[in-house]
Motif scaffolding. Structure first.
Motif, PDB file in Angstrom:
ATOM      1  N   GLN A 124       0.713  -0.952  -0.178  1.00 52.69           N
ATOM      2  CA  GLN A 124      -0.042   0.024  -0.037  1.00 52.69           C
ATOM      3  C   GLN A 124       0.923   1.371  -0.194  1.00 52.69           C
ATOM      4  O   GLN A 124       2.056   1.246   0.677  1.00 52.69           O
ATOM      5  CB  GLN A 124      -1.331   0.045   1.241  1.00 52.69           C
ATOM      6  CG  GLN A 124      -0.542  -0.050   2.409  1.00 52.69           C
ATOM      7  CD  GLN A 124      -1.617   0.351   3.623  1.00 52.69           C
ATOM      8  OE1 GLN A 124      -2.311   1.169   3.494  1.00 52.69           O
ATOM      9  NE2 GLN A 124      -1.370  -0.604   4.585  1.00 52.69           N
ATOM     10  N   MET A 125       0.484   2.341  -0.788  1.00 57.76           N
ATOM     11  CA  MET A 125       0.862   3.465  -0.726  1.00 57.76           C
ATOM     12  C   MET A 125       0.474   4.369   0.591  1.00 57.76           C
ATOM     13  O   MET A 125      -1.024   4.529   0.609  1.00 57.76           O
ATOM     14  CB  MET A 125       0.734   4.386  -1.833  1.00 57.76           C
ATOM     15  CG  MET A 125       1.747   5.800  -1.854  1.00 57.76           C
ATOM     16  SD  MET A 125       1.256   7.020  -0.941  1.00 57.76           S
ATOM     17  CE  MET A 125      -0.363   7.658  -1.619  1.00 57.76           C
ATOM     18  N   ASP A 126       1.336   4.355   1.687  1.00 59.65           N
ATOM     19  CA  ASP A 126       0.628   4.635   3.071  1.00 59.65           C
ATOM     20  C   ASP A 126       1.262   6.212   3.324  1.00 59.65           C
ATOM     21  O   ASP A 126       2.462   6.315   3.122  1.00 59.65           O
ATOM     22  CB  ASP A 126       1.178   3.667   4.233  1.00 59.65           C
ATOM     23  CG  ASP A 126       0.283   3.229   5.357  1.00 59.65           C
ATOM     24  OD1 ASP A 126      -0.632   3.922   5.171  1.00 59.65           O
ATOM     25  OD2 ASP A 126       0.490   2.526   5.915  1.00 59.65           O
ATOM     26  N   MET A 127       0.135   7.083   3.497  1.00 61.52           N
ATOM     27  CA  MET A 127       0.809   8.312   3.969  1.00 61.52           C
ATOM     28  C   MET A 127      -0.028   9.030   5.119  1.00 61.52           C
ATOM     29  O   MET A 127      -1.200   8.537   5.568  1.00 61.52           O
ATOM     30  CB  MET A 127       0.216   9.068   2.512  1.00 61.52           C
ATOM     31  CG  MET A 127      -1.089   9.147   2.263  1.00 61.52           C
ATOM     32  SD  MET A 127      -2.126  10.364   3.081  1.00 61.52           S
ATOM     33  CE  MET A 127      -1.977  11.770   2.043  1.00 61.52           C
ATOM     34  N   GLU A 128       0.624  10.175   5.440  1.00 57.60           N
ATOM     35  CA  GLU A 128       0.155  10.653   6.645  1.00 57.60           C
ATOM     36  C   GLU A 128       0.604  12.173   6.775  1.00 57.60           C
ATOM     37  O   GLU A 128       1.617  12.540   6.182  1.00 57.60           O
ATOM     38  CB  GLU A 128       0.761   9.993   7.986  1.00 57.60           C
ATOM     39  CG  GLU A 128      -0.035  10.425   9.352  1.00 57.60           C
ATOM     40  CD  GLU A 128      -1.223   9.474   9.266  1.00 57.60           C
ATOM     41  OE1 GLU A 128      -1.388   8.499   8.551  1.00 57.60           O
ATOM     42  OE2 GLU A 128      -2.043   9.863  10.390  1.00 57.60           O
ATOM     43  N   ALA A 132      -3.471  17.534  10.032  1.00 62.05           N
ATOM     44  CA  ALA A 132      -4.574  17.633   9.014  1.00 62.05           C
ATOM     45  C   ALA A 132      -5.843  17.126   9.433  1.00 62.05           C
ATOM     46  O   ALA A 132      -6.099  16.429  10.233  1.00 62.05           O
ATOM     47  CB  ALA A 132      -3.991  16.799   7.686  1.00 62.05           C
ATOM     48  N   LYS A 133      -6.887  17.792   8.878  1.00 61.62           N
ATOM     49  CA  LYS A 133      -8.271  17.176   8.980  1.00 61.62           C
ATOM     50  C   LYS A 133      -8.399  16.175   7.712  1.00 61.62           C
ATOM     51  O   LYS A 133      -7.773  16.067   6.606  1.00 61.62           O
ATOM     52  CB  LYS A 133      -9.393  18.277   8.653  1.00 61.62           C
ATOM     53  CG  LYS A 133      -9.090  19.405   9.759  1.00 61.62           C
ATOM     54  CD  LYS A 133      -9.641  18.724  11.283  1.00 61.62           C
ATOM     55  CE  LYS A 133      -9.339  19.623  12.223  1.00 61.62           C
ATOM     56  NZ  LYS A 133      -9.362  19.046  13.726  1.00 61.62           N
ATOM     57  N   THR A 282      -2.860  13.961  13.653  1.00 67.55           N
ATOM     58  CA  THR A 282      -2.385  13.901  12.120  1.00 67.55           C
ATOM     59  C   THR A 282      -3.845  13.229  11.502  1.00 67.55           C
ATOM     60  O   THR A 282      -4.696  12.706  11.918  1.00 67.55           O
ATOM     61  CB  THR A 282      -1.233  12.659  11.862  1.00 67.55           C
ATOM     62  OG1 THR A 282      -1.585  11.526  12.610  1.00 67.55           O
ATOM     63  CG2 THR A 282      -0.271  13.121  12.576  1.00 67.55           C
ATOM     64  N   ALA A 283      -3.739  13.218   9.986  1.00 67.46           N
ATOM     65  CA  ALA A 283      -4.558  12.350   9.322  1.00 67.46           C
ATOM     66  C   ALA A 283      -3.872  11.704   8.028  1.00 67.46           C
ATOM     67  O   ALA A 283      -2.907  12.164   7.656  1.00 67.46           O
ATOM     68  CB  ALA A 283      -5.845  13.463   8.743  1.00 67.46           C
ATOM     69  N   GLY A 284      -4.471  10.563   7.751  1.00 59.17           N
ATOM     70  CA  GLY A 284      -3.829   9.697   6.688  1.00 59.17           C
ATOM     71  C   GLY A 284      -4.332   8.736   6.464  1.00 59.17           C
ATOM     72  O   GLY A 284      -5.560   8.329   6.444  1.00 59.17           O
ATOM     73  N   CYS A 285      -3.884   8.047   5.314  1.00 57.97           N
ATOM     74  CA  CYS A 285      -4.645   7.013   4.541  1.00 57.97           C
ATOM     75  C   CYS A 285      -3.693   5.916   4.077  1.00 57.97           C
ATOM     76  O   CYS A 285      -2.419   6.169   3.921  1.00 57.97           O
ATOM     77  CB  CYS A 285      -5.745   7.229   3.763  1.00 57.97           C
ATOM     78  SG  CYS A 285      -5.002   7.938   2.297  1.00 57.97           S
TER      79      CYS A 285
END
Ligand code: AMP
Ligand code: MG
Length: 317
Positions: A124-128, A132-133, A282-285
């Motif tokens: 997965q391309m995991d980002m954070e 962030a909202k 933080t926010a990410g996906c």
């Protein structure tokens, strides 16, 4: 676990299938292009790439049953990464925007084979993003998907026409559906039904609190729901992305772990960091690369979406 000969994928037949027609070389052209567009986009948005973590005492608890995958090392237990959630949160203390091409191991049960979108090893391309909202992350991911599909349809028109001539470049802003509304309308199979009927990707937002992990942020104004989201592909391809805002405060993490019955012993490092006030909002996906490849090429099963695919219930090189 039982050992059955029929589980072993015949390596000679597999490798012959790789070389006997041009499908797999076309797959690599498309997948390589997906990865290139993705990296270029993330870097242009100010993200820095961090190296993936393969083993750690802490990994994602996940919300469903899988076989355990851990390694004993000098009497300590290392888990093979299911997702880099904690490491992502920590990395945003070093620099605001991070991503990783992160290999994950999830030893899914064999019945997952039938839903055509699970592998036991995937990337997965995991980002954070620090401070962030969820809206900011959703906006980035919408633009990312639009960029990738636009570039691929221009650069590799012939391949896309051959395998998935109906591929459409999605338009901003993607539709948003509250999970609770979807459940009321379609019952428990809401995701499947909505995905099968959709023609463009769409968001499911505000997932019920017990359906996700302790690190997904509870909505303080609507405490039965989380400040999170899933992106769902149309035409029945199902989930593409999961993410949201994160819990970072010690008391809240404890409350959420109690609610889910997570072991405080296993997640001690997580708790120590939050107790020290080191975790920040933080926010990410994460977006699965093989699922994205499957969607772009219109593939029947995810096992055709990479070389050396490991399907649930099968053993393969
Ligand atoms: P999660 O946070 O568990 O939803 O994982 C993030 C993303 O990784 C998902 O939205 C999928 O795109 C992808 N993913 C998760 N599990 C699998 C799997 N078993 N096989 C392939 N891709 C997966
Ligand atoms: Mg998910």
């Amino acid at each position: 676990m039982e050992r059955l000969e029929k589980r072993k994928v015949d390596t000679v037949s597999l490798v012959k299938s790789y070389v006997e027609n041009d499908y797999y070389s076309n797959l690599l052209i498309i997948q390589s292009s997906i990865l290139q567009s993705m990296r270029e986009f993330m870097i242009s948005e100010g993200f820095l790439e961090i190296l993936p973590v393969i083993i750690s005492p802490i990994t994602d608890p996940l919300n469903h049953d899988i076989f355990d995958a851990s390694i004993d090392y000098y009497g300590y237990s290392y888990s093979i990464t299911k997702s880099m959630i904690l490491q992502k949160q920590v990395s945003t203390l070093v620099t605001d925007r991070i991503f990783s091409m992160s290999p994950n191991l999830r030893l899914e049960l064999e019945n997952r084979y039938e839903d055509k979108r699970h592998l036991i090893e995937f990337v997965q391309m995991d980002m954070e993003v620090a401070n962030a909202k969820r809206e900011e992350v959703m906006d980035i991911m919408e633009r990312l998907l639009i960029r990738i599909i636009s570039e691929i349809t221009v650069k590799h028109t012939k391949i896309i026409e051959k395998y998935n001539s109906g591929l459409v470049i999605p338009k901003k802003n993607f539709k948003r559906i509250r999970v609770q509304d979807a459940i009321e309308k379609y019952g428990d199979s809401y995701e499947k039904i909505l995905s099968a009927n959709a023609k463009e990707p769409f968001w499911l937002i505000d997932i019920p609190i017990m359906d996700r992990e302790f690190y997904d942020k509870q909505n303080p104004n609507d405490p039965d729901f989380l400040l999170d989201f899933d992106l769902i592909y149309p035409f029945g391809y199902g989930e593409a992305i999961s993410g949201g805002e994160r819990e970072h405060e010690y008391d809240q993490i404890i409350k959420r772990m109690d609610l889910k019955g997570n072991s405080k012993n296993i997640f001690k490092d997580y708790l120590d960091l939050s107790k020290e006030g080191l975790l920040k909002p933080t926010a990410g996906c994460g977006i699965g690369i093989e699922r994205l490849t499957r969607y772009i090429l219109g593939l029947e099963h995810i096992e055709k979406a990479r070389l050396f695919a490991k399907s649930p219930g099968k053993i393969s090189i």
